[in-house]
Design an enzyme around this catalytic site. Structure first.
Site, PDB file in Angstrom:
ATOM      1  N   HIS A 107       0.906  -1.167   0.000  1.00  0.00           N
ATOM      2  CA  HIS A 107       0.000   0.000   0.000  1.00  0.00           C
ATOM      3  C   HIS A 107       0.935   1.204   0.000  1.00  0.00           C
ATOM      4  CE1 HIS A 107      -3.079  -2.838   1.285  1.00  0.00           C
ATOM      5  NE2 HIS A 107      -2.332  -3.154   2.311  1.00  0.00           N
ATOM      6  N   GLN A 157       1.062   4.229   2.505  1.00  0.00           N
ATOM      7  CA  GLN A 157       1.418   3.996   3.910  1.00  0.00           C
ATOM      8  C   GLN A 157       2.908   4.210   4.183  1.00  0.00           C
ATOM      9  OE1 GLN A 157      -0.296   0.278   5.318  1.00  0.00           O
ATOM     10  NE2 GLN A 157      -2.302   0.808   4.511  1.00  0.00           N
ATOM     11  N   TYR A 206      -6.520   0.740  -2.877  1.00  0.00           N
ATOM     12  CA  TYR A 206      -7.919   1.027  -2.535  1.00  0.00           C
ATOM     13  C   TYR A 206      -8.189   2.515  -2.301  1.00  0.00           C
ATOM     14  CZ  TYR A 206      -6.074   0.519   2.264  1.00  0.00           C
ATOM     15  OH  TYR A 206      -5.333   0.637   3.414  1.00  0.00           O
ATOM     16  N   ARG A 238     -14.650  -8.697   5.064  1.00  0.00           N
ATOM     17  CA  ARG A 238     -15.505  -7.752   5.798  1.00  0.00           C
ATOM     18  C   ARG A 238     -15.858  -6.529   4.951  1.00  0.00           C
ATOM     19  NH1 ARG A 238     -10.307  -6.783   7.965  1.00  0.00           N
ATOM     20  NH2 ARG A 238      -9.695  -4.609   7.731  1.00  0.00           N
ATOM     21  N   HIS A 294      -7.101  -9.527   1.500  1.00  0.00           N
ATOM     22  CA  HIS A 294      -6.628  -9.618   2.896  1.00  0.00           C
ATOM     23  C   HIS A 294      -7.510 -10.629   3.611  1.00  0.00           C
ATOM     24  CE1 HIS A 294      -5.415  -5.082   2.884  1.00  0.00           C
ATOM     25  NE2 HIS A 294      -4.303  -5.780   2.945  1.00  0.00           N
ATOM     26  N   HIS A 324      -1.796 -12.447   4.232  1.00  0.00           N
ATOM     27  CA  HIS A 324      -1.654 -12.751   5.664  1.00  0.00           C
ATOM     28  C   HIS A 324      -2.116 -14.183   5.988  1.00  0.00           C
ATOM     29  CE1 HIS A 324      -0.710  -8.569   6.059  1.00  0.00           C
ATOM     30  NE2 HIS A 324      -1.944  -8.182   5.774  1.00  0.00           N
ATOM     31  N   ASP A 356       3.788  -4.619   2.475  1.00  0.00           N
ATOM     32  CA  ASP A 356       2.539  -4.121   3.066  1.00  0.00           C
ATOM     33  C   ASP A 356       2.617  -2.654   3.503  1.00  0.00           C
ATOM     34  OD1 ASP A 356       0.009  -4.058   4.101  1.00  0.00           O
ATOM     35  OD2 ASP A 356       0.262  -5.705   5.506  1.00  0.00           O
TER      36      ASP A 356
HETATM   37 ZN   LIG Z   1      -2.310  -4.951   3.346  1.00  0.00          ZN
END
Ligand SMILES: [Zn+2]
Length: 459
Positions: free
Chosen positions: A59, A62, A124, A213, A236, A273, A324
């Site tokens: 990502h 981040q 995203y 989710r 994920h 993960h 990540d």
């Molecule tokens: Zn991730």
């Protein structure tokens, strides 16, 4: 046409000495041989050449917060993944397209320096700050593609379907930049992303859900009813215990258990993960042919838990590596953290091996490389192959530990003792992007990155 001569080239299971790699004008391999090519400029490199690492999970935005979440002013209050996520949301809400491009360019240049030559961007952050589409729906994705091109890294853009705020919960206001209202919304984002990818030479497209989710069951079903095409699917899954509990409360099943029973999991799937698994789920993933993407430095940083690697490997499970959140960028360090986590919990040393390959360094490298390529949508098994683009890292044969290693321990010496200072450089699509631990455009990228950081007041 041009050619490199390397002291050694790693060809799957063996090191080949004094090897010439001849390239055409687009950086594709024309020939690999110990015979000297004639009438071509040859660059002699005092180093050992092997395929670049694959970074299966990123990502990019981040990177702006890497290292910032380690100050815990209220020591009596528990700090975990979910409080980290609130900080991440704040940053996600503040970044504009130009800023994203500058951050990603810096990050990708750093990935190249550490030895990655391809990244899968799990993307995203789709919309503007109000949560509306940009005029070009894939504006933000296109900025990531542009960043990859600027830095010289190969990229697989994986735009994510992100619809909900949690199991049975509407999207929250702070998630507004991520959201596709329904499957049609996501498919039109994918169409725009496909057009964007087509503009870039070294780019591929993937697809996926942010998590179980994040998409409701009706849309999950509808998604898998359409023709998915032959591209990799990323999700994920089962990263946090809370997420497992919420999934059980909502679906009556654990996340991987539900995924295996309700979706066509196969070798196009890359489960990011998959930390919390029962034995049955572990075996189920391996039997499905799906891959797991492990992100050891981020999983350690966020306190996720330990993936059951030994069991998974025993049943033929395949895995690759991702950085990540980018608290760590060294592939050698990722492999070490992964292996040492298993050693510390099992009290045995031989964790990353198989029945046929008892060399931890080589087994880990081979698994991360070939499974990583699959995550990118590239099913090439040959380390270097005539007709493919030349993407490589070169280990410095002058390093004291490397220069004195026997061939059989060379790769393990790199993996278990090495970092980016062991590398002479990184070559992508036939050109040096990094030499002597510095990216060609380091100065320009750093200056842009610093400007963005001071505007955003993040660091
Ligand atoms: Zn991730």
């Amino acid at each position: 046409m041009k050619a490199f001569k390397f002291d050694l080239v790693l060809q799957n299971s063996r090191w080949q000495k004094d090897t010439f790699v001849t390239l055409n004008d687009t950086g594709r391999i024309e020939n690999i041989s110990t015979e000297k090519p004639v009438d071509i400029d040859i660059e002699e490199v005092k180093g050992y050449c092997l395929p670049g690492f694959q970074n299966s999970h990123s990502h990019a935005f981040q990177y702006a917060m890497a290292g910032l979440a380690e100050i815990h002013p209220n020591s009596s209050k528990s700090d975990d993944f979910w409080s980290w996520r609130e900080t991440m949301y704040k940053i996600a809400l503040s970044i504009n397209p130009d800023q994203l491009e500058a951050i990603a360019t810096m990050l990708y240049a750093e990935m190249l320096r550490h030895g990655y030559t391809h990244v899968a961007e799990f993307h995203y952050l789709h919309h503007d700050k109000e949560g509306k589409h940009f005029e070009n729906k894939s504006e933000m994705g296109e900025r990531l593609l542009s960043a990859a091109q600027n830095a010289g890294i190969n990229i697989t853009l994986v735009p994510m379907f992100y619809q909900k705020g949690g199991f049975g919960i509407s999207a929250q206001p702070q998630q507004r930049r991520f959201i596709s209202k329904d499957l049609d919304g996501y498919l039109s984002l994918m169409e725009a992303s496909s057009r964007s990818v087509a503009k870039f030479e070294f780019a591929k497209l993937g697809q996926g859900f942010h998590s179980l989710r994040a998409v409701d069951d009706e849309n999950i079903r509808a998604f898998f009813e359409q023709n998915l095409g032959d591209i990799s699917f990323h999700i994920h899954i089962a990263e946090q215990l809370k997420e497992v509990d919420e999934c059980i409360a909502y679906y009556g099943k654990r996340p991987v258990e539900w995924l295996l029973e309700n979706t066509p999991v196969d070798n196009d799937f890359h489960l990011i993960h998959a930390t919390h698994l029962t034995d049955q789920e572990t075996i189920g993933i391996a039997r499905s042919g799906a891959y797991v993407v492990l992100c050891p430095s981020t999983e350690g940083n966020l306190g996720d838990g330990f993936f059951p690697l030994k069991k998974y490997q025993e049943v033929g499970g395949k895995w690759s590596l991702g950085t990540d959140s980018h608290v760590g960028l060294s592939p050698m360090e990722e492999l070490r953290i992964l292996d040492y986590g298993q050693r510390l919990t099992t009290h045995h040393r031989n964790q990353i091996i198989s029945k046929t390959n008892g060399d931890s360094g080589h087994f880990g490298y081979d698994m991360a490389l070939l499974s990583g390529r699959a995550a990118m949508g590239d099913l090439t098994n040959d380390y270097f192959k005539v007709g493919e683009s030349f993407n490589a890292i070169v280990i410095d044969s002058g390093h004291p530990l490397i220069g004195t290693s026997q061939l059989k321990t060379l790769l393990s010496t790199l993996i278990y003792t090495g970092d980016s200072s062991f590398l002479l450089g990184t070559i992508t699509n036939g050109d040096w992007m990094v030499k002597y631990n510095r990216h060609l455009h380091f100065k320009k990228f750093t200056s842009n990155f610093k400007k963005v950081m001071s505007t955003l007041k993040i660091r």
